[in-house]
Design an enzyme around this catalytic site. Structure first.
Site, PDB file in Angstrom:
ATOM      1  N   ASN A  52      34.908   5.842  19.200  1.00 57.53           N
ATOM      2  CA  ASN A  52      33.846   4.902  18.825  1.00 57.53           C
ATOM      3  C   ASN A  52      34.023   4.397  17.391  1.00 57.53           C
ATOM      4  O   ASN A  52      33.871   3.204  17.113  1.00 57.53           O
ATOM      5  CB  ASN A  52      32.477   5.578  18.932  1.00 57.53           C
ATOM      6  N   PHE A 116      28.567  18.254  26.985  1.00 58.00           N
ATOM      7  CA  PHE A 116      29.901  17.720  26.710  1.00 58.00           C
ATOM      8  C   PHE A 116      30.942  18.646  27.314  1.00 58.00           C
ATOM      9  O   PHE A 116      30.970  19.840  27.022  1.00 58.00           O
ATOM     10  CB  PHE A 116      30.122  17.596  25.199  1.00 58.00           C
ATOM     11  N   ASP A 258      28.029   6.616  15.008  1.00 56.90           N
ATOM     12  CA  ASP A 258      29.462   6.307  14.936  1.00 56.90           C
ATOM     13  C   ASP A 258      29.675   4.895  14.400  1.00 56.90           C
ATOM     14  O   ASP A 258      30.580   4.654  13.593  1.00 56.90           O
ATOM     15  CB  ASP A 258      30.102   6.435  16.314  1.00 56.90           C
TER      16      ASP A 258
END
Length: 327
Positions: A52, A116, A258
Site C-alpha cells: 500500500n 491476518f 498507509d
C-alpha cells in the site's frame, strides 16, 4: 530519493457489518466471547502495508523498491504494482505458500475486527538486505521497516544498522506480537518512527519508556490521530500538529494510515519540511478514506492540490507543488 519499503504484501478481504460491534458485547461475558457477524458484502482488494505504501509513493512519482515475500499467486498483483511505479525486483516468491490474507469486518462507526494470515510472509525473514547495497545496486536512501514477519522486521532493522542504511520504524500492527526488548530494538536509531495514537500508548507500555526516552532514540516520532490529524514530536522542539482534511468522505478506513505514510515520505523525499509533508500525507489519506480498498484511489495532482488548498490554504497547497508536479 530512493525508498525501499519492507513489509507485508497481502490480499484484503473487506466486509461491512451494518451495526455497532459495541452493541453486541455483554460486559459480564467478555471472558467468553463467541460472536458471528452477518455482513452485507465482501470486497476482495489488493493490500498489505508495504504494498500500500509503495503504491502511494509510486503514484506520487517516486519509484519505490518493494521488499517482501509472496506466493505463486502474485503475478497479476505484480503487474498492477509495476503499472503504478513500483519496483518489485526485491520481492521473494515462495514455492510453498500463498500470498498473505487480511480479513476485516468494519462496523458503522468505522471500528474494525481483523485477522491476518501470514502465508508466504513468513519467508520474509530469509530476505537479505545486503543485496540492496551490492556493487551495481541502486542503494536506497531510506528503508521503511513496516509490519511484516516479526523475525524479518528484526533482521532488516539490524541489517540497516550494519549496512549504514537510514531507516524508518513502523511496527504498528505487530506491536501486539512483540515484547519490550524487540520493540526497543526496532525503534532505536530510526530516523522516523510511525504509530497511531493507540499504538503509541502500546509502544510506551511495551518498552517501559516514557515519551522523552523514545525521542532520545529516534529522530522524529509521527503519530496519526484519526480525525484530529497528526502530531510530529522531536526532542527539544515543540510538537507540530497538522489537522486532518475536514469533512472527508468516509467509505472504508482500511489503508488510510498507509496512504498517510506514502504522502509524508514522498514529501520528505522531495525536500519538504515536516509540516507540509504531513499535510500531503493527510490529503492522500483522505483520498483513501473515500474509497473501498487500500489501492483504489487515483493520484490526481489537480484534485490533491485543490483538497490541500481547501483544507490548509492556497499558500500551503503551493508548497506541495514540487511533489505533485504534473503527471
Amino acid at each position: 530519493m530512493r525508498i525501499a519499503v519492507t513489509g507485508s504484501i497481502a490480499t484484503d478481504h473487506l466486509m461491512v457489518f451494518p451495526g455497532r460491534f459495541a452493541d453486541q458485547l455483554i460486559p459480564d461475558q467478555l471472558a467468553h466471547v463467541s460472536l458471528s457477524f452477518l455482513v452485507d458484502g465482501l470486497e476482495v482488494r489488493r493490500g498489505g502495508v508495504a504494498a500500500n505504501i509503495a503504491f502511494g509513493l509510486g503514484g506520487l512519482g517516486l519509484t519505490p523498491l518493494l521488499v517482501g515475500a509472496v506466493g505463486g499467486d502474485f503475478a497479476e498483483y505484480e503487474v498492477w504494482l509495476k503499472e503504478h511505479g513500483v519496483d518489485t525486483g526485491a520481492v521473494r516468491v515462495s514455492a510453498e505458500r500463498q500470498t498473505a490474507r487480511f480479513m476485516c469486518i468494519t462496523d458503522e462507526d468505522a471500528n474494525q475486527i481483523a485477522a491476518f494470515y501470514a502465508g508466504a510472509m513468513q519467508e520474509a525473514r530469509d530476505i537479505d538486505l545486503a543485496a540492496l547495497t551490492a556493487p551495481g545496486a541502486d542503494r536506497p536512501d531510506l528503508v521503511l521497516v513496516s509490519p511484516n514477519d516479526p523475525a524479518a522486521m528484526l533482521r532488516h532493522t539490524a541489517q540497516c544498522r550494519e549496512l549504514g542504511l537510514p531507516f524508518a520504524a513502523d511496527p504498528s500492527q505487530q506491536l501486539a506480537r512483540l515484547d519490550g526488548a524487540e520493540v526497543r530494538e526496532l525503534v532505536t536509531g530510526a530516523r522516523w518512527l510511525f504509530t497511531n495514537e493507540y499504538e503509541a500508548a502500546l509502544l510506551l507500555e511495551r518498552t517501559g519508556w516514557d515519551r522523552e526516552q523514545v525521542l532520545g532514540v529516534v529522530g522524529s516520532w509521527v503519530t496519526t490521530l484519526g480525525e484530529a490529524g497528526v502530531r510530529i514530536d522531536r526532542r527539544g522542539h515543540d510538537p507540530v500538529v497538522v489537522p486532518a482534511v475536514p469533512d472527508a468522505a468516509v467509505a472504508d478506513p482500511t489503508g488510510v494510515g498507509d496512504a498517510f505514510r506514502a504522502g509524508f515520505l514522498a514529501g520528505v523525499a522531495r525536500g519538504l519540511a515536516v509540516e507540509p509533508a504531513a499535510r500531503l500525507g493527510c490529503v492522500l489519506a483522505a483520498e483513501t478514506l473515500g474509497v473501498v480498498g487500500s489501492q483504489a484511489y487515483e493520484v490526481d495532482p489537480g484534485r490533491l492540490s485543490a483538497a490541500a488548498a481547501r483544507a490548509y490554504g492556497a499558500d500551503a497547497a503551493e508548497l506541495l507543488a514540487p511533489v505533485l508536479g504534473d503527471r
